[in-house]
Structure formats: C-alpha cells, structure tokens
Design an enzyme around this catalytic site. Structure first.
Site, PDB file in Angstrom:
ATOM      1  N   ARG A 137      16.571 -14.223 -12.087  1.00  0.00           N
ATOM      2  CA  ARG A 137      15.358 -14.528 -12.241  1.00  0.00           C
ATOM      3  C   ARG A 137      14.922 -15.422 -11.323  1.00  0.00           C
ATOM      4  O   ARG A 137      13.719 -15.472 -10.738  1.00  0.00           O
ATOM      5  CB  ARG A 137      14.989 -14.869 -13.712  1.00  0.00           C
ATOM      6  CG  ARG A 137      13.481 -14.699 -13.637  1.00  0.00           C
ATOM      7  CD  ARG A 137      12.938 -14.846 -15.251  1.00  0.00           C
ATOM      8  NE  ARG A 137      11.882 -14.742 -15.313  1.00  0.00           N
ATOM      9  CZ  ARG A 137      10.756 -13.953 -15.460  1.00  0.00           C
ATOM     10  NH1 ARG A 137      11.019 -12.587 -14.997  1.00  0.00           N
ATOM     11  NH2 ARG A 137       9.581 -14.073 -15.366  1.00  0.00           N
ATOM     12  N   ASN A 181       5.039  -8.270  -9.903  1.00  0.00           N
ATOM     13  CA  ASN A 181       5.568  -9.129 -10.937  1.00  0.00           C
ATOM     14  C   ASN A 181       6.638 -10.339 -10.049  1.00  0.00           C
ATOM     15  O   ASN A 181       6.865 -10.185  -9.211  1.00  0.00           O
ATOM     16  CB  ASN A 181       6.254  -8.647 -11.652  1.00  0.00           C
ATOM     17  CG  ASN A 181       5.384  -7.953 -12.703  1.00  0.00           C
ATOM     18  OD1 ASN A 181       4.376  -8.348 -13.310  1.00  0.00           O
ATOM     19  ND2 ASN A 181       5.715  -6.457 -13.169  1.00  0.00           N
ATOM     20  N   ALA A 205       0.959  -1.196   0.060  1.00  0.00           N
ATOM     21  CA  ALA A 205       0.068   0.018  -0.255  1.00  0.00           C
ATOM     22  C   ALA A 205       0.448   1.283  -0.233  1.00  0.00           C
ATOM     23  O   ALA A 205       0.350   2.100  -0.512  1.00  0.00           O
ATOM     24  CB  ALA A 205      -0.926  -0.032   1.189  1.00  0.00           C
ATOM     25  N   ALA A 206       2.199   1.223   0.557  1.00  0.00           N
ATOM     26  CA  ALA A 206       2.989   2.208   0.619  1.00  0.00           C
ATOM     27  C   ALA A 206       3.685   2.560  -0.757  1.00  0.00           C
ATOM     28  O   ALA A 206       4.399   3.818  -0.745  1.00  0.00           O
ATOM     29  CB  ALA A 206       3.838   2.347   1.875  1.00  0.00           C
ATOM     30  N   GLY A 207       3.728   1.630  -1.680  1.00  0.00           N
ATOM     31  CA  GLY A 207       4.436   1.899  -2.922  1.00  0.00           C
ATOM     32  C   GLY A 207       3.643   2.617  -3.922  1.00  0.00           C
ATOM     33  O   GLY A 207       2.657   3.446  -3.731  1.00  0.00           O
ATOM     34  N   GLY A 238       0.362   1.515  -5.447  1.00  0.00           N
ATOM     35  CA  GLY A 238      -0.527   1.819  -4.282  1.00  0.00           C
ATOM     36  C   GLY A 238      -1.158   3.206  -4.228  1.00  0.00           C
ATOM     37  O   GLY A 238      -2.203   3.501  -4.241  1.00  0.00           O
ATOM     38  N   HIS A 292       2.351 -11.985 -18.573  1.00  0.00           N
ATOM     39  CA  HIS A 292       2.558 -10.553 -18.632  1.00  0.00           C
ATOM     40  C   HIS A 292       4.137 -10.375 -18.614  1.00  0.00           C
ATOM     41  O   HIS A 292       4.887 -10.287 -17.271  1.00  0.00           O
ATOM     42  CB  HIS A 292       2.009  -9.994 -17.137  1.00  0.00           C
ATOM     43  CG  HIS A 292       2.608  -8.526 -17.004  1.00  0.00           C
ATOM     44  ND1 HIS A 292       2.179  -7.645 -17.784  1.00  0.00           N
ATOM     45  CD2 HIS A 292       3.040  -8.002 -15.776  1.00  0.00           C
ATOM     46  CE1 HIS A 292       2.831  -6.239 -17.388  1.00  0.00           C
ATOM     47  NE2 HIS A 292       3.252  -6.589 -16.151  1.00  0.00           N
ATOM     48  N   ASN A 322       9.520 -14.085  -4.373  1.00  0.00           N
ATOM     49  CA  ASN A 322       8.157 -13.936  -4.429  1.00  0.00           C
ATOM     50  C   ASN A 322       7.239 -15.088  -4.116  1.00  0.00           C
ATOM     51  O   ASN A 322       6.044 -15.196  -3.606  1.00  0.00           O
ATOM     52  CB  ASN A 322       7.723 -13.291  -6.042  1.00  0.00           C
ATOM     53  CG  ASN A 322       8.122 -11.930  -6.002  1.00  0.00           C
ATOM     54  OD1 ASN A 322       7.758 -11.113  -5.073  1.00  0.00           O
ATOM     55  ND2 ASN A 322       9.110 -11.611  -6.614  1.00  0.00           N
TER      56      ASN A 322
END
Length: 327
Positions: free
Chosen positions: A99, A132, A13-15, A18, A188, A106
C-alpha cells in the site's frame, strides 16, 4: 440565449470509468441539459490512440451539447481554463505491491496534476478525485495547488453513499427515492462509516424500521464497505459504471444544488466533528449555488464515534505516508 460551454477535464480518459463517464457528460447528465461542454481528455502517451477511438464514438453520438474535444498527454493542456476537473486516472495496485508503494506512486501523479491545476485551471475549478486512494490523492492535489481555494478539492464518497442507499432500500423494501438523510463518514475504503441513524424513509425513521444493530454491524457496513471487492470477484473487473454514475451525481449536486437533500462528499475538514483540519473526509453536506455546507449539530453516539475514529486513523496514516513527498 445559449450558455457558454463549460470546460470539463477528465484524466484517465481511456480507462473503464472514463468510458462510462464521457458519454453521460456529453449528454448533459452532469451539468444540465442546456449546458454545452468542451471535454479536455488527459491520458498517458501510450493511451492516446485508445482515447482517439473513444472520441470517434463521442462524435458518432452527435451530442448537441458537445461543443469540442481536446486530447492530450499534458496536464497543462488538459486543465487549461477547466471549470470542472474529474481526476479519474490513478495507478492501480499491482500484484505484490505494498500500500505504501501505491500511495507513493499516486502521490507523484497527483502532485503533478495539482500543480498544473494551480497554474492553468479556472480559479473556480471544481475538482473531484475519483482515482484511489481518493481521499489522500485529493489531499495531495489540494496541497500542490496553494493558489486555488482548498474547498475546490473534493474526493468521491458518493459511490459508498449510493451503495448504502441501495442496501437500505433492499432491507426496507422501499424505493431508493424515498430514503433521505443517509450519509457516509470518512475514507473511501472499507473503513467508511455509512450512518443511517438520522435517515428517514417516507418520513419514518430507518433506524426504528430496521431496528437491528447486529445487521447494521455484521451485514450492512461490511456489505457497503467491501462492495468494490465483491464486484471484482463477480465481474473480474472493478466497478466502472457505478463509479462513473457516482461522479456524475457528486458534480451535478455540487454545481446545480442538491435541493435541500443531504448527500455525501469527501471535503477538506475545518475541524468539524473533531476531524483535524485539512483532512479530506467524507461528511454529510447540502449543496446550493455551487457551494457545499456540512450538516451541523448531529449527535455522534459512542458506536459512531468509534467507527469515525477507525476511518480517521486510516486517513491519518495515509497522510503521514505521503507527507515527505509534499515538500
């Protein structure tokens, strides 16, 4: 009769994304101008202060539809009874990072979040993964939430879709609003395949209008596929406002319906168009009554099949790279 508020969880949310997203959700751009929302904001412990600053700004907008805000670093608090979950926060690729390392970092985040959604979210929660690698992160979250319907998990291909729309509009000199039946297949990533073989502009075939396979292969597809990198190059930062806008489009169409228009969503395959089941794949869909449906019966020519195979291969490699982490 006023509608009951919908609970919208947003991670990261802070990004940057966001920051571009929250004000538009609170303004009713995503769920409708008559739909109150409660925002449930998740970010890391070290970002809590920054989130508080964003919430102060949300308060200062005095949005009539904003019925409440929760700030937390605990996924189980953020996802409690969530009707919509936007999984924006993800580990970005740092310098020298392979990668494979990115996928693993992630995978841990999205396993935790998938499990938390499984435990506490609404059983009808609509999940959109923006962070991503979006398709594989969505696959991980879905696999970590066995008690939620798998079709509730989606990945964001709408940014590729919108980028393709804008390139076709520029090429044909027509407004974006007049272009229909354009869509994107696959991951994507730069391997995505934006397909305008069925697209029309004011009822005319885009393929016939452009009639330039060399432009399609050498200009159009690379421009759309590498647009994110071009924006980083120009802006020094990754695309945030356009990503937030695509997330709004994706969820709005999913919840409120696309009115017969074909749009692109990354969704778990059931084997359609030869894509192995459970692969999180970009498909042409129409949406109505909170559900999406893949457009059936499209012919895949040899060139398109080759492009679809390339993006599928990349997705299968990503999937194989995280399989051992899914237990």
């Amino acid at each position: 009769m006023a509608k009951a508020p919908m609970r919208v969880a947003v991670t990261g949310a802070a990004g940057q994304i966001g920051y571009s997203l929250l004000f538009r959700i609170a303004n009713g751009d995503m769920l409708g101008k008559d739909q109150p929302v409660i925002l449930q904001l998740l970010d890391l412990p070290q970002a809590q202060q920054a989130v508080k600053g964003v919430v102060m700004e949300l308060e200062d907008c005095a949005f009539p539809l904003l019925a409440g805000v929760v700030i937390t670093d605990d996924p189980k608090v953020a996802f409690k009874d969530a009707d919509v979950a936007l999984l924006v926060g993800a580990r970005p690729r740092s310098k020298g990072m392979e990668r494979k390392d990115l996928l693993e970092a992630n995978a841990q985040i999205f396993t935790v979040q998938g499990k938390a959604l499984d435990e506490v979210a609404s059983r009808n929660v609509k999940v959109l993964v923006v962070g991503n690698p979006a398709n594989t992160n969505a696959y991980i979250a879905m696999k970590s939430a066995p008690n939620l319907p798998r079709e509730n998990f989606t990945a964001m291909l709408r940014l590729d879709h919108n980028r393709a729309l804008s390139q076709i509009a520029a090429k044909t000199g027509k407004p974006v609003s007049s272009i229909e039946k354009l869509f994107v297949w696959g991951n994507h990533s730069p391997t995505m395949y934006a397909d305008y073989r069925y697209a029309t502009v004011d009822g005319q075939s885009v393929k016939d209008l452009i009639n330039d396979p060399v432009w399609n292969n050498d200009v159009f597809l690379p421009t759309v596929g590498k647009r994110g990198a071009a924006i980083i190059e120009a802006r020094g930062l990754s695309s945030a406002a356009s990503a937030a806008n695509a997330a709004i489009d994706h969820v709005r169409d999913w919840v409120l319906g696309s009115n017969g228009k074909v749009v692109t969503m990354g969704i778990p395959s059931n084997g359609e168009y030869g894509i192995p089941a459970d692969t999180m794949f970009g498909y042409p869909v129409t949406t109505a009554n909170g559900k999406y449906e893949i457009v059936k019966g499209l012919e895949i020519d040899a060139y398109s099949q080759e492009k679809i195979n390339i993006t599928l291969k990349e997705l299968e490699e990503e999937k194989a790279g995280v399989q051992h982490l899914l237990g």
